[in-house]
Motif scaffolding. Structure first.
Motif, PDB file in Angstrom:
ATOM      1  N   LEU A   1       0.430  20.081 -10.436  1.00 36.94           N
ATOM      2  CA  LEU A   1      -0.790  19.768  -9.687  1.00 36.94           C
ATOM      3  C   LEU A   1      -0.467  19.801  -8.196  1.00 36.94           C
ATOM      4  CD1 LEU A   1      -2.093  16.817 -11.891  1.00 36.94           C
ATOM      5  CD2 LEU A   1      -2.831  19.211 -11.938  1.00 36.94           C
ATOM      6  N   GLY A   2      -0.004  20.966  -7.763  1.00 37.19           N
ATOM      7  CA  GLY A   2       0.553  21.098  -6.413  1.00 37.19           C
ATOM      8  C   GLY A   2      -0.410  20.720  -5.311  1.00 37.19           C
ATOM      9  N   HIS A   3      -1.668  21.138  -5.396  1.00 39.36           N
ATOM     10  CA  HIS A   3      -2.614  20.872  -4.323  1.00 39.36           C
ATOM     11  C   HIS A   3      -2.884  19.369  -4.208  1.00 39.36           C
ATOM     12  CE1 HIS A   3      -5.842  21.781  -1.497  1.00 39.36           C
ATOM     13  NE2 HIS A   3      -6.607  20.922  -2.158  1.00 39.36           N
ATOM     14  N   TYR A   4      -3.081  18.718  -5.344  1.00 37.05           N
ATOM     15  CA  TYR A   4      -3.337  17.278  -5.350  1.00 37.05           C
ATOM     16  C   TYR A   4      -2.130  16.522  -4.807  1.00 37.05           C
ATOM     17  CZ  TYR A   4      -4.260  12.624  -7.374  1.00 37.05           C
ATOM     18  OH  TYR A   4      -4.449  11.286  -7.571  1.00 37.05           O
ATOM     19  N   ARG A   5      -0.944  16.908  -5.242  1.00 35.40           N
ATOM     20  CA  ARG A   5       0.282  16.222  -4.788  1.00 35.40           C
ATOM     21  C   ARG A   5       0.486  16.404  -3.288  1.00 35.40           C
ATOM     22  NH1 ARG A   5       5.562  15.174  -7.915  1.00 35.40           N
ATOM     23  NH2 ARG A   5       7.104  14.853  -6.253  1.00 35.40           N
ATOM     24  N   ARG A   6       0.235  17.613  -2.785  1.00 26.64           N
ATOM     25  CA  ARG A   6       0.404  17.858  -1.347  1.00 26.64           C
ATOM     26  C   ARG A   6      -0.583  17.014  -0.536  1.00 26.64           C
ATOM     27  NH1 ARG A   6       1.183  23.105  -3.160  1.00 26.64           N
ATOM     28  NH2 ARG A   6      -1.000  23.638  -2.793  1.00 26.64           N
ATOM     29  N   GLY A   7      -1.786  16.820  -1.062  1.00 26.26           N
ATOM     30  CA  GLY A   7      -2.748  15.984  -0.367  1.00 26.26           C
ATOM     31  C   GLY A   7      -2.265  14.557  -0.231  1.00 26.26           C
ATOM     32  N   LEU A   8      -1.690  14.013  -1.311  1.00 26.11           N
ATOM     33  CA  LEU A   8      -1.129  12.664  -1.257  1.00 26.11           C
ATOM     34  C   LEU A   8       0.030  12.599  -0.271  1.00 26.11           C
ATOM     35  CD1 LEU A   8      -1.124  11.784  -5.077  1.00 26.11           C
ATOM     36  CD2 LEU A   8      -2.809  11.093  -3.354  1.00 26.11           C
ATOM     37  N   GLU A   9       0.864  13.632  -0.272  1.00 28.34           N
ATOM     38  CA  GLU A   9       2.013  13.661   0.633  1.00 28.34           C
ATOM     39  C   GLU A   9       1.565  13.693   2.098  1.00 28.34           C
ATOM     40  OE1 GLU A   9       4.054  17.075  -0.781  1.00 28.34           O
ATOM     41  OE2 GLU A   9       5.179  15.976  -2.327  1.00 28.34           O
ATOM     42  N   GLN A  10       0.482  14.421   2.387  1.00 30.56           N
ATOM     43  CA  GLN A  10      -0.006  14.494   3.760  1.00 30.56           C
ATOM     44  C   GLN A  10      -0.509  13.135   4.237  1.00 30.56           C
ATOM     45  OE1 GLN A  10      -2.892  17.658   3.604  1.00 30.56           O
ATOM     46  NE2 GLN A  10      -1.342  19.262   3.542  1.00 30.56           N
ATOM     47  N   VAL A  11      -1.217  12.426   3.353  1.00 32.03           N
ATOM     48  CA  VAL A  11      -1.678  11.090   3.728  1.00 32.03           C
ATOM     49  C   VAL A  11      -0.488  10.171   3.950  1.00 32.03           C
ATOM     50  CG1 VAL A  11      -2.958   9.060   2.951  1.00 32.03           C
ATOM     51  CG2 VAL A  11      -3.895  11.353   2.567  1.00 32.03           C
ATOM     52  N   LEU A  12       0.498  10.222   3.070  1.00 30.39           N
ATOM     53  CA  LEU A  12       1.685   9.383   3.215  1.00 30.39           C
ATOM     54  C   LEU A  12       2.410   9.663   4.532  1.00 30.39           C
ATOM     55  CD1 LEU A  12       3.493   9.142  -0.245  1.00 30.39           C
ATOM     56  CD2 LEU A  12       2.960   7.253   1.308  1.00 30.39           C
ATOM     57  N   ALA A  13       2.569  10.945   4.847  1.00 28.89           N
ATOM     58  CA  ALA A  13       3.256  11.303   6.088  1.00 28.89           C
ATOM     59  C   ALA A  13       2.511  10.748   7.297  1.00 28.89           C
ATOM     60  CB  ALA A  13       3.388  12.819   6.192  1.00 28.89           C
TER      61      ALA A  13
ATOM     62  N   SER B   1       0.812  -1.216   0.000  1.00 28.64           N
ATOM     63  CA  SER B   1       0.000   0.000   0.000  1.00 28.64           C
ATOM     64  C   SER B   1       0.849   1.271   0.000  1.00 28.64           C
ATOM     65  CB  SER B   1      -0.933   0.000   1.215  1.00 28.64           C
ATOM     66  OG  SER B   1      -1.811  -1.087   1.169  1.00 28.64           O
ATOM     67  N   LEU B   2       1.796   1.356   0.938  1.00 33.05           N
ATOM     68  CA  LEU B   2       2.593   2.580   1.044  1.00 33.05           C
ATOM     69  C   LEU B   2       3.468   2.763  -0.187  1.00 33.05           C
ATOM     70  CD1 LEU B   2       3.608   2.649   4.808  1.00 33.05           C
ATOM     71  CD2 LEU B   2       1.768   3.849   3.652  1.00 33.05           C
ATOM     72  N   ALA B   3       4.058   1.689  -0.674  1.00 26.53           N
ATOM     73  CA  ALA B   3       4.887   1.786  -1.880  1.00 26.53           C
ATOM     74  C   ALA B   3       4.040   2.240  -3.063  1.00 26.53           C
ATOM     75  CB  ALA B   3       5.544   0.438  -2.176  1.00 26.53           C
ATOM     76  N   SER B   4       2.831   1.735  -3.150  1.00 26.79           N
ATOM     77  CA  SER B   4       1.957   2.103  -4.253  1.00 26.79           C
ATOM     78  C   SER B   4       1.562   3.573  -4.182  1.00 26.79           C
ATOM     79  CB  SER B   4       0.699   1.229  -4.227  1.00 26.79           C
ATOM     80  OG  SER B   4      -0.169   1.575  -5.284  1.00 26.79           O
ATOM     81  N   LEU B   5       1.248   4.062  -2.975  1.00 23.20           N
ATOM     82  CA  LEU B   5       0.881   5.470  -2.831  1.00 23.20           C
ATOM     83  C   LEU B   5       2.087   6.373  -3.079  1.00 23.20           C
ATOM     84  CD1 LEU B   5      -1.405   7.408  -2.216  1.00 23.20           C
ATOM     85  CD2 LEU B   5      -0.822   7.243   0.211  1.00 23.20           C
ATOM     86  N   THR B   6       3.267   5.915  -2.665  1.00 18.13           N
ATOM     87  CA  THR B   6       4.487   6.678  -2.956  1.00 18.13           C
ATOM     88  C   THR B   6       4.700   6.782  -4.461  1.00 18.13           C
ATOM     89  OG1 THR B   6       5.506   5.939  -0.883  1.00 18.13           O
ATOM     90  CG2 THR B   6       6.974   6.764  -2.600  1.00 18.13           C
ATOM     91  N   TRP B   7       4.484   5.680  -5.155  1.00 16.86           N
ATOM     92  CA  TRP B   7       4.621   5.680  -6.621  1.00 16.86           C
ATOM     93  C   TRP B   7       3.657   6.682  -7.236  1.00 16.86           C
ATOM     94  CZ3 TRP B   7       1.245   4.878 -10.595  1.00 16.86           C
ATOM     95  CH2 TRP B   7       1.795   4.719 -11.867  1.00 16.86           C
ATOM     96  N   LEU B   8       2.407   6.683  -6.788  1.00 18.98           N
ATOM     97  CA  LEU B   8       1.418   7.610  -7.342  1.00 18.98           C
ATOM     98  C   LEU B   8       1.845   9.053  -7.120  1.00 18.98           C
ATOM     99  CD1 LEU B   8      -1.320   8.238  -8.627  1.00 18.98           C
ATOM    100  CD2 LEU B   8      -2.333   8.053  -6.329  1.00 18.98           C
ATOM    101  N   ARG B   9       2.298   9.354  -5.908  1.00 16.27           N
ATOM    102  CA  ARG B   9       2.728  10.723  -5.608  1.00 16.27           C
ATOM    103  C   ARG B   9       3.834  11.168  -6.543  1.00 16.27           C
ATOM    104  NH1 ARG B   9       6.284  11.813  -1.090  1.00 16.27           N
ATOM    105  NH2 ARG B   9       7.475  10.263  -2.257  1.00 16.27           N
ATOM    106  N   GLU B  10       4.771  10.249  -6.851  1.00 15.06           N
ATOM    107  CA  GLU B  10       5.905  10.612  -7.707  1.00 15.06           C
ATOM    108  C   GLU B  10       5.491  10.817  -9.166  1.00 15.06           C
ATOM    109  OE1 GLU B  10       8.517   7.388  -6.973  1.00 15.06           O
ATOM    110  OE2 GLU B  10       9.293   8.220  -5.079  1.00 15.06           O
ATOM    111  N   GLN B  11       4.369  10.223  -9.573  1.00 19.59           N
ATOM    112  CA  GLN B  11       3.921  10.383 -10.952  1.00 19.59           C
ATOM    113  C   GLN B  11       3.111  11.657 -11.157  1.00 19.59           C
ATOM    114  OE1 GLN B  11       5.542   8.075 -12.591  1.00 19.59           O
ATOM    115  NE2 GLN B  11       5.964   7.274 -10.522  1.00 19.59           N
ATOM    116  N   VAL B  12       2.594  12.213 -10.080  1.00 15.07           N
ATOM    117  CA  VAL B  12       1.767  13.412 -10.200  1.00 15.07           C
ATOM    118  C   VAL B  12       2.640  14.616 -10.499  1.00 15.07           C
ATOM    119  CG1 VAL B  12       0.219  14.972  -8.961  1.00 15.07           C
ATOM    120  CG2 VAL B  12      -0.023  12.503  -8.688  1.00 15.07           C
TER     121      VAL B  12
END
Length: 474
Positions: A186-198, A171-182
């Motif tokens: 798309l700063g707001h969307y990327r920051r949202g993913l980063e907050q969940v990951l953190a 799960s975490l590796a997959s979400l990390t991958w998604l964040r890196e592809q954004v």
């Protein structure tokens, strides 16, 4: 053998939530003009108590109260019972039951707590949950129900839906991958993913499983929640963290817009303005509201401070200064009477003091300190004070539950129901042994035999830190 639940297979995170303590509920009730039951001998129920991380410290801080916890997970109930026994908490019972099956006396609980359940069950089940709360709550009691809220949770829905598509154990590796592809564009969307990951990196795996991978997960608007509560005979009292819904902290146009609106519409507008993603709603029985002629106020009453106690985490930056340092930033306090009161609270910390005992106590001081409380979050209001020491005695004593937590590497919960991070080995070694029989010199010798670097002075420093952290009863 009873059916196994997902929480038998993977127990949920084990924490105390200061905002769910009946002390907090009683404070918000008084500020809202609601007379809540006295805490010293209250009957308290927690629905979904898990391993007792929230319930057992409440029993520690309210020794004269009667506490009951229910949970469908036999594994979690067994663990809670084991710790309660080891921590010498005779005033708490933990029962293996869900809210659908628990056989409890109607109207018998002054405070009913339900944290982290409502949003994770189906629509009919959550309506049944609210009906059960209404059934068990005493006529003048207060209930606490937390839930994930829209519109704030919309920002996390993409991460949640992606995680549910990820391969098992990735799960975490997959979400990390998604964040890196954004794209960075798309700063707001990327920051949202980063907050969940953190957040997922700083929590236990159980949080990911039960918060993001659960089949049942339903964030709702405040209006929808309050409509369901009304069907169960419950009315809104306020939020356990009053600052989260305070109109005083929002633009004047918000207060103007909600002036003629009902409670549900007002709360939804506040959530849209703030992007709220989580609520801690307080509820009372609707029939009691009618009998008392009470209506939920738009604003809290500063005059209610006269009946409460206060503790402060603010510290004067320099003698005679207007500035006081908090845990996050400094605040300027222009009013001399308020500064004098804050100095007195600093002297007594971590203990509290009744407002009427503060120097200059009166309506003007109540208004000033109410503003500081609302704006900074560095003052704590209480309706009840557990016995605690502000200085370590010659032979200090910590509550048995705190000693158990220190000895077993668990998160420490102090007498104000706040979690405390103390990782220094000598501090935890000493805390686990503070049963009122040892002096600093005796503890230093024990610590040396255990291979720790220690002397009497360092142990005394550790004891002072524990007293300042509200972890000592004597």
């Amino acid at each position: 053998m009873k059916d196994e639940t997902p929480y038998d297979r993977l127990p949920y995170t084990d924490h105390a939530y200061a905002e769910s303590h009946p002390n907090r509920l009683a404070v918000v009730a008084r500020l809202s003009g609601w007379r809540a039951p006295e805490l010293a001998a209250a009957r308290i129920l927690e629905i979904g108590c898990a391993r007792g991380g929230n319930l057992l410290p409440m029993a520690m801080s309210l020794p004269g109260a009667e506490l009951v916890g229910i949970d469908p997970s036999q594994r979690q109930v067994d663990e809670a019972r084991r710790v309660a026994c080891a921590a010498q908490l005779p005033n708490v019972r933990v029962l293996q039951a869900g809210f659908e099956t628990a056989e409890l006396e109607a109207g018998s609980f002054d405070y009913v707590l339900c944290h982290g359940l409502y949003s994770w069950i189906g629509v009919e089940a959550r309506r049944a949950l609210l009906r059960a709360i209404g059934q068990w709550l005493a006529p003048g009691g207060v209930a606490y129900v937390s839930f994930n809220t829209l519109p704030g949770w919309y920002e996390r829905m993409a991460a949640k839906d992606w995680l549910r598509r990820a391969p098992p154990n990735a799960s975490l590796a997959s979400l990390t991958w998604l964040r890196e592809q954004v794209s960075p564009e798309l700063g707001h969307y990327r920051r949202g993913l980063e907050q969940v990951l953190a957040r997922l990196h700083e929590t236990e795996p159980a949080y990911l499983v039960h918060e993001y991978l659960s089949e049942e997960h339903h964030p709702v608007y405040a209006g929808a929640f309050l409509a369901e509560a009304a069907e169960a005979g419950l009315s809104y009292l306020g939020d356990a963290i009053a600052q989260n819904v305070a109109l005083e902290l929002l633009p004047d146009d918000v207060a103007s817009r909600v002036h003629e609106l009902d409670v549900a519409a007002t709360q939804e507008i506040i959530d849209f303005v703030k992007g709220t993603s989580f609520r801690r709603a307080l509820l009372v029985r609707a029939e009691a509201c009618t009998e008392r002629g009470w209506r939920c106020p738009k604003r809290l009453d500063p005059a209610a401070l006269a009946s409460l106690r206060m503790a402060s985490r603010l510290r004067e930056e320099l003698p005679g200064s207007d500035f006081f340092r908090g845990s996050r930033e400094s605040v300027q306090v222009p009013d001399e009477a308020a500064r004098a009161a804050l100095r007195e609270l600093e002297r007594l910390a971590p203990r509290s003091l009744a407002f009427r005992e503060l120097p200059g106590a009166g309506p003007a001081l109540a208004s000033e300190l109410f503003d500081v409380w609302l704006a900074t979050g560095e003052l704590d209001l209480y309706a009840h004070a557990p016995p605690m020491a502000s200085r370590a005695a010659e032979r200090p004593e910590a509550p048995p539950l705190v000693r158990w937590q220190a000895a077993h590497g668990a998160t420490l919960t102090n007498l104000w129901h706040q979690e405390v991070r103390l990782l220094e080995p000598l501090v935890r070694f000493a805390l686990a042994r503070l049963d009122g029989t040892r002096t600093a010199s005796e503890l230093a010798r024990e610590a040396k035999r255990a291979g720790l670097v220690a002397d009497e002075a360092s142990v005394r420093i550790a004891m002072d830190l524990l007293a300042a952290s509200a972890l000592l009863s004597r």
